[in-house]
Design an enzyme around this catalytic site. Structure first.
Site, PDB file in Angstrom:
ATOM      1  N   HIS A  90       4.986  10.752 -10.877  1.00  0.00           N
ATOM      2  CA  HIS A  90       5.337   9.337 -10.713  1.00  0.00           C
ATOM      3  C   HIS A  90       6.387   8.912 -11.740  1.00  0.00           C
ATOM      4  O   HIS A  90       7.552   9.168 -11.565  1.00  0.00           O
ATOM      5  CB  HIS A  90       4.071   8.481 -10.781  1.00  0.00           C
ATOM      6  CG  HIS A  90       4.294   7.079 -10.355  1.00  0.00           C
ATOM      7  ND1 HIS A  90       4.515   6.715  -9.049  1.00  0.00           N
ATOM      8  CD2 HIS A  90       4.344   5.925 -11.054  1.00  0.00           C
ATOM      9  CE1 HIS A  90       4.704   5.407  -8.972  1.00  0.00           C
ATOM     10  NE2 HIS A  90       4.607   4.901 -10.187  1.00  0.00           N
TER      11      HIS A  90
ATOM     12  N   CYS B 242       1.632   3.648  -3.138  1.00  0.00           N
ATOM     13  CA  CYS B 242       0.598   4.541  -3.685  1.00  0.00           C
ATOM     14  C   CYS B 242       0.073   5.541  -2.659  1.00  0.00           C
ATOM     15  O   CYS B 242      -0.344   6.640  -3.014  1.00  0.00           O
ATOM     16  CB  CYS B 242      -0.583   3.728  -4.226  1.00  0.00           C
ATOM     17  SG  CYS B 242      -0.163   2.867  -5.744  1.00  0.00           S
ATOM     18  N   HIS B 243       0.040   5.139  -1.381  1.00  0.00           N
ATOM     19  CA  HIS B 243      -0.621   6.002  -0.395  1.00  0.00           C
ATOM     20  C   HIS B 243       0.360   6.735   0.518  1.00  0.00           C
ATOM     21  O   HIS B 243      -0.074   7.610   1.267  1.00  0.00           O
ATOM     22  CB  HIS B 243      -1.586   5.173   0.463  1.00  0.00           C
ATOM     23  CG  HIS B 243      -2.663   4.496  -0.335  1.00  0.00           C
ATOM     24  ND1 HIS B 243      -3.840   5.123  -0.673  1.00  0.00           N
ATOM     25  CD2 HIS B 243      -2.732   3.262  -0.884  1.00  0.00           C
ATOM     26  CE1 HIS B 243      -4.601   4.279  -1.379  1.00  0.00           C
ATOM     27  NE2 HIS B 243      -3.945   3.146  -1.531  1.00  0.00           N
TER      28      HIS B 243
ATOM     29  N   MET C 229      -7.324   0.782  -7.937  1.00  0.00           N
ATOM     30  CA  MET C 229      -6.742   0.029  -6.815  1.00  0.00           C
ATOM     31  C   MET C 229      -6.976  -1.464  -7.052  1.00  0.00           C
ATOM     32  O   MET C 229      -8.090  -1.884  -7.332  1.00  0.00           O
ATOM     33  CB  MET C 229      -7.409   0.458  -5.508  1.00  0.00           C
ATOM     34  CG  MET C 229      -7.066  -0.498  -4.401  1.00  0.00           C
ATOM     35  SD  MET C 229      -7.144   0.217  -2.792  1.00  0.00           S
ATOM     36  CE  MET C 229      -7.340  -1.277  -1.824  1.00  0.00           C
TER      37      MET C 229
ATOM     38  N   CYS D 178       0.797  -1.229   0.000  1.00  0.00           N
ATOM     39  CA  CYS D 178       0.000   0.000   0.000  1.00  0.00           C
ATOM     40  C   CYS D 178       0.833   1.284   0.000  1.00  0.00           C
ATOM     41  O   CYS D 178       0.414   2.300  -0.574  1.00  0.00           O
ATOM     42  CB  CYS D 178      -0.929   0.035   1.212  1.00  0.00           C
ATOM     43  SG  CYS D 178      -1.656  -1.558   1.643  1.00  0.00           S
TER      44      CYS D 178
ATOM     45  N   HIS E  44       0.044   5.894 -16.648  1.00  0.00           N
ATOM     46  CA  HIS E  44       1.217   5.180 -16.102  1.00  0.00           C
ATOM     47  C   HIS E  44       2.100   4.785 -17.281  1.00  0.00           C
ATOM     48  O   HIS E  44       1.977   3.692 -17.829  1.00  0.00           O
ATOM     49  CB  HIS E  44       0.761   3.950 -15.310  1.00  0.00           C
ATOM     50  CG  HIS E  44       1.860   3.330 -14.491  1.00  0.00           C
ATOM     51  ND1 HIS E  44       2.842   2.539 -15.041  1.00  0.00           N
ATOM     52  CD2 HIS E  44       2.141   3.401 -13.159  1.00  0.00           C
ATOM     53  CE1 HIS E  44       3.668   2.151 -14.075  1.00  0.00           C
ATOM     54  NE2 HIS E  44       3.271   2.659 -12.937  1.00  0.00           N
TER      55      HIS E  44
HETATM   56 FE1  DHE Z   1       7.261   0.768 -10.064  1.00  0.00          FE
HETATM   57  C1  DHE Z   1       9.237   2.407 -12.358  1.00  0.00           C
HETATM   58  C2  DHE Z   1       7.240   3.527  -8.116  1.00  0.00           C
HETATM   59  C3  DHE Z   1       4.832  -0.639  -8.170  1.00  0.00           C
HETATM   60  C4  DHE Z   1       7.744  -2.165 -11.672  1.00  0.00           C
HETATM   61  N1  DHE Z   1       8.040   2.649 -10.249  1.00  0.00           N
HETATM   62  C5  DHE Z   1       8.826   3.122 -11.267  1.00  0.00           C
HETATM   63  C6  DHE Z   1       9.181   4.466 -10.980  1.00  0.00           C
HETATM   64  C7  DHE Z   1       8.625   4.786  -9.771  1.00  0.00           C
HETATM   65  C8  DHE Z   1       7.908   3.637  -9.304  1.00  0.00           C
HETATM   66  C9  DHE Z   1       8.742   6.096  -9.029  1.00  0.00           C
HETATM   67  C10 DHE Z   1      10.045   5.360 -11.863  1.00  0.00           C
HETATM   68  C11 DHE Z   1      11.499   5.054 -11.619  1.00  0.00           C
HETATM   69  C12 DHE Z   1      12.414   5.852 -12.550  1.00  0.00           C
HETATM   70  O1  DHE Z   1      12.143   5.927 -13.755  1.00  0.00           O
HETATM   71  O2  DHE Z   1      13.407   6.415 -12.075  1.00  0.00           O
HETATM   72  N2  DHE Z   1       6.192   1.354  -8.436  1.00  0.00           N
HETATM   73  C13 DHE Z   1       6.350   2.512  -7.787  1.00  0.00           C
HETATM   74  C14 DHE Z   1       5.453   2.580  -6.666  1.00  0.00           C
HETATM   75  O3  DHE Z   1       5.436   3.484  -5.792  1.00  0.00           O
HETATM   76  C15 DHE Z   1       4.500   1.466  -6.811  1.00  0.00           C
HETATM   77  C16 DHE Z   1       3.211   2.021  -7.392  1.00  0.00           C
HETATM   78  C17 DHE Z   1       4.091   0.773  -5.530  1.00  0.00           C
HETATM   79  C18 DHE Z   1       5.198   0.233  -4.677  1.00  0.00           C
HETATM   80  O4  DHE Z   1       4.947  -0.085  -3.524  1.00  0.00           O
HETATM   81  O5  DHE Z   1       6.327   0.125  -5.124  1.00  0.00           O
HETATM   82  C19 DHE Z   1       5.221   0.619  -7.845  1.00  0.00           C
HETATM   83  N3  DHE Z   1       6.430  -1.090  -9.945  1.00  0.00           N
HETATM   84  C20 DHE Z   1       5.449  -1.454  -9.111  1.00  0.00           C
HETATM   85  C21 DHE Z   1       5.074  -2.830  -9.287  1.00  0.00           C
HETATM   86  O6  DHE Z   1       4.184  -3.467  -8.657  1.00  0.00           O
HETATM   87  C22 DHE Z   1       5.908  -3.373 -10.410  1.00  0.00           C
HETATM   88  C23 DHE Z   1       5.016  -3.766 -11.575  1.00  0.00           C
HETATM   89  C24 DHE Z   1       6.715  -4.594 -10.003  1.00  0.00           C
HETATM   90  C25 DHE Z   1       7.528  -4.343  -8.779  1.00  0.00           C
HETATM   91  O7  DHE Z   1       8.694  -4.148  -8.879  1.00  0.00           O
HETATM   92  O8  DHE Z   1       6.976  -4.331  -7.687  1.00  0.00           O
HETATM   93  C26 DHE Z   1       6.771  -2.154 -10.719  1.00  0.00           C
HETATM   94  N4  DHE Z   1       8.284   0.231 -11.727  1.00  0.00           N
HETATM   95  C27 DHE Z   1       8.406  -1.050 -12.176  1.00  0.00           C
HETATM   96  C28 DHE Z   1       9.311  -1.062 -13.305  1.00  0.00           C
HETATM   97  C29 DHE Z   1       9.722   0.250 -13.514  1.00  0.00           C
HETATM   98  C30 DHE Z   1       9.071   1.045 -12.500  1.00  0.00           C
HETATM   99  C31 DHE Z   1       9.686  -2.299 -14.104  1.00  0.00           C
HETATM  100  C32 DHE Z   1      10.703   0.771 -14.571  1.00  0.00           C
HETATM  101  C33 DHE Z   1      10.005   0.977 -15.869  1.00  0.00           C
HETATM  102  C34 DHE Z   1      10.941   1.459 -16.937  1.00  0.00           C
HETATM  103  O9  DHE Z   1      10.861   0.943 -18.062  1.00  0.00           O
HETATM  104  O10 DHE Z   1      11.762   2.340 -16.670  1.00  0.00           O
END
Ligand code: DHE
Length: 550
Positions: free
Chosen positions: A336, A59-60, A97, A56, A379
């Site tokens: 984000h 996002c929150h 969500m 959680c 996103h």
């Molecule tokens: Fe991510 C990118 C934050 C959940 C996989 N994710 C990012 C970025 C942020 C972020 C700020 C940009 C980074 C950058 O470019 O410098 N992600 C978050 C969260 O806060 C969130 C919503 C919830 C959490 O608790 O983390 C979250 N993210 C996920 C997932 O559930 C994913 C699918 C699998 C995982 O790792 O948990 C996931 N996020 C990714 C990936 C990228 C990413 C693969 C990079 C994408 C790219 O091509 O650059």
């Protein structure tokens, strides 16, 4: 005395590394006014805090003040009541969500405890300052002891770094032979990878704020340095400007909310900058302005850092790294993920809770626009760039909460009438999209749906034809019968697209913990599978990541 013991437990929990928020306040019994039905035992509180962090907080927010998802502080939660809260947690919401219970991620018991947790004050986690960061720094193999040239004949440019998310590992795959040539431990629930400007090093960031660097010149690539930059983090990038290749890395902290600059060759911490500030619009103090995406400029010694809760985009000049000048742009809340346009002059980032894409120009150093995507929760990942026959150069994003792809013009010189406006909104297969990807050599734009409400869409990719984007989906490609198909990446040649199947760690013995599916981009047929990977998510090709090709 009790307060001291709890604080001590907290710091110990954080230091243990797996997770990050402890509690100094919301332990059962601390709130005399509280309904006894809302009280959690200390054990229940700690277990639920961990679930909150894992599922959680992203996002929150750790302090539950809201960002991509709404504010969850007790005064907002108590009026909702048990049934409403439980249903939201179990079934999810139309706004994006996930239904944690329905998806099998949270048990009925965890859901009930989470409802109670929502009635309790959020715990305030400890700080993590330069002393703590420096104490955590480990230089495992100093630069002098590393190879002076590659120890193998493989093409490092076509290596893929792959996040093995739930295993807390990273593997390096040779994109030519599809062999897994190394698997190394990294941070907790490791999140993303970026490559050094020379393409030699692969940097990872874990959700526990641990950054690691892997030397891909070694016969078997190994971790050469690590450092815990924060207690909770999501982003890392490197210095890419000419003359600064491999010189610095930068990590964005979620908690504490801060920017940590590291030596690019050793990960030795150099500079710590807090992001504590005021919201760009109402100028209210925010206690948790988290660093979301970071990109490195190709045209100046600068990083673009997106400060989520305050809605500011910061342009950090690292030419005098310990005395940085930081230009702040008022953009939109809650910033984000985002990426460059094809020219690398404009940066586009989702303010996802406001359904906007904020755009800045890093050459003229000015804010350009907040573009409404007409969809819920854009996103983009880093987005997708191509030249549309009618609109000229465009960049696109999908949405978590809507089944649409929004396309924005990015060429003010050649196509001023379309520049920084939404030029088209096209029908996608489903909501629950997280990533969109293309390559300059490809005819297609690929879209995943890992958090779709419909199970079958979670493993189906949508393909759009760049030549006729307005027609909507050109084809769908089903890539697995378990898990979630998430995050696409091209190989160096731009003729294969790789997608991860994110399964369950617990299903490793059934071969369902995950794999990578390699698709022939021209025919859209599955070419091969790289099996038995432990929960792969993001994957990053060296050549494309260094050059920001997407
Ligand atoms: Fe991510 C990118 C934050 C959940 C996989 N994710 C990012 C970025 C942020 C972020 C700020 C940009 C980074 C950058 O470019 O410098 N992600 C978050 C969260 O806060 C969130 C919503 C919830 C959490 O608790 O983390 C979250 N993210 C996920 C997932 O559930 C994913 C699918 C699998 C995982 O790792 O948990 C996931 N996020 C990714 C990936 C990228 C990413 C693969 C990079 C994408 C790219 O091509 O650059």
């Amino acid at each position: 005395m009790r307060g001291f013991l709890i604080a001590l437990m907290l710091v110990v929990a954080f230091m243990a590394g797996g997770m990050t928020c402890g509690t100094t306040q919301a332990i059962a019994g601390d709130h005399p006014e509280k309904d006894p039905a809302h009280v959690l035992t200390p054990e229940e509180f700690e277990a639920t805090r961990q679930v909150y962090f894992d599922r959680c907080a992203g996002c929150h927010g750790v302090l539950r003040k809201g960002a991509t998802g709404p504010n969850l502080t007790p005064e907002k939660m108590i009026p909702k009541g048990n049934k409403k809260l439980r249903d939201m947690l179990w079934y999810g919401t139309a706004k994006g969500m996930p239904g944690w219970g329905k998806m099998g991620v949270m048990t009925a018991e965890e859901t009930d405890l989470m409802v109670k947790y929502m009635y309790n004050e959020p715990p305030v986690p400890p700080q993590w300052d330069m002393t703590a960061i420096k104490d955590s720094w480990k230089l495992i193999i100093p630069p002098k002891k590393r190879p002076s040239k590659p120890e193998h004949n493989r093409d490092v440019d076509n290596f893929f770094g792959v996040v093995l998310r739930d295993a807390g590992q990273v593997c390096i795959i040779d994109g030519d032979t599809k062999e897994v040539i190394s698997t190394v431990d990294s941070g907790y629930a490791v999140h993303i990878l970026r490559m050094s400007a020379s393409g030699r090093y692969c940097y990872s960031i874990g959700r526990d704020g641990k950054a690691t660097m892997i030397d891909m010149w070694m016969k078997k690539p190994e971790t050469v340095a690590e450092v815990r930059c924060s207690l909770d983090a999501r982003s890392i990038d490197v210095s890419k400007f000419k003359g600064y290749e491999d010189k610095y890395a930068v990590v964005g902290g979620y908690w504490p909310p801060q920017i940590i600059v590291l030596d690019g060759n050793t990960l030795e911490p150099i500079k710590l900058v807090s992001t504590l500030s005021y919201t760009y619009d109402t100028e209210e103090f925010h206690p948790e302005p988290r660093v979301a995406s970071i990109v490195a400029s190709h045209t100046a010694p600068e990083w673009v850092l997106n400060i989520k809760e305050t809605g500011q985009i910061w342009l950090y000049d690292y030419s005098d790294v310990s005395n940085p000048s930081i230009k702040m742009f008022e953009a939109e809340r809650f910033l984000h993920d985002g990426g460059w346009d094809a020219s690398k002059r404009y940066f586009l980032v989702a303010a996802n809770a406001r359904n906007k894409i904020s755009i800045i120009d890093v050459v003229d150093r000015k804010f350009i626009a907040n573009v409404d995507t007409k969809g819920t929760k854009p996103h983009p990942g880093r987005g997708a760039n191509w030249v549309d026959p009618e609109f000229g150069p465009v960049w696109a994003t999908g949405h978590i909460g809507d089944d649409v792809i929004s396309i924005i013009g990015t060429d003010p010189e050649g196509h001023p009438e379309n520049a920084f406006k939404m030029v088209a909104k096209v029908q996608a297969l489903s909501s629950g999209n997280l990533f969109i990807k293309t390559h300059p050599k490809s005819k297609w734009v690929w879209v995943d749906h890992p958090v779709s409400k419909k199970e079958k869409n979670r493993t189906t990719l949508g393909v759009f034809d760049k030549a006729n984007i307005k027609a909507g989906i050109f084809k769908t490609v089903k890539v697995a019968d378990y898990g979630k198909a998430v995050h696409m990446e091209y190989n160096k040649a731009g003729d294969e697209i790789w997608v991860s199947i994110w399964g369950n760690l617990g299903d490793a013995d059934k071969g369902k913990a995950g794999e990578i599916v390699v698709i022939d981009d021209a025919t859209m047929k599955i070419k091969t599978r790289i099996p038995n990977l432990l929960t792969p998510t993001g994957k990053f090709n060296v050549y494309n990541t260094v050059r920001d090709l997407y």
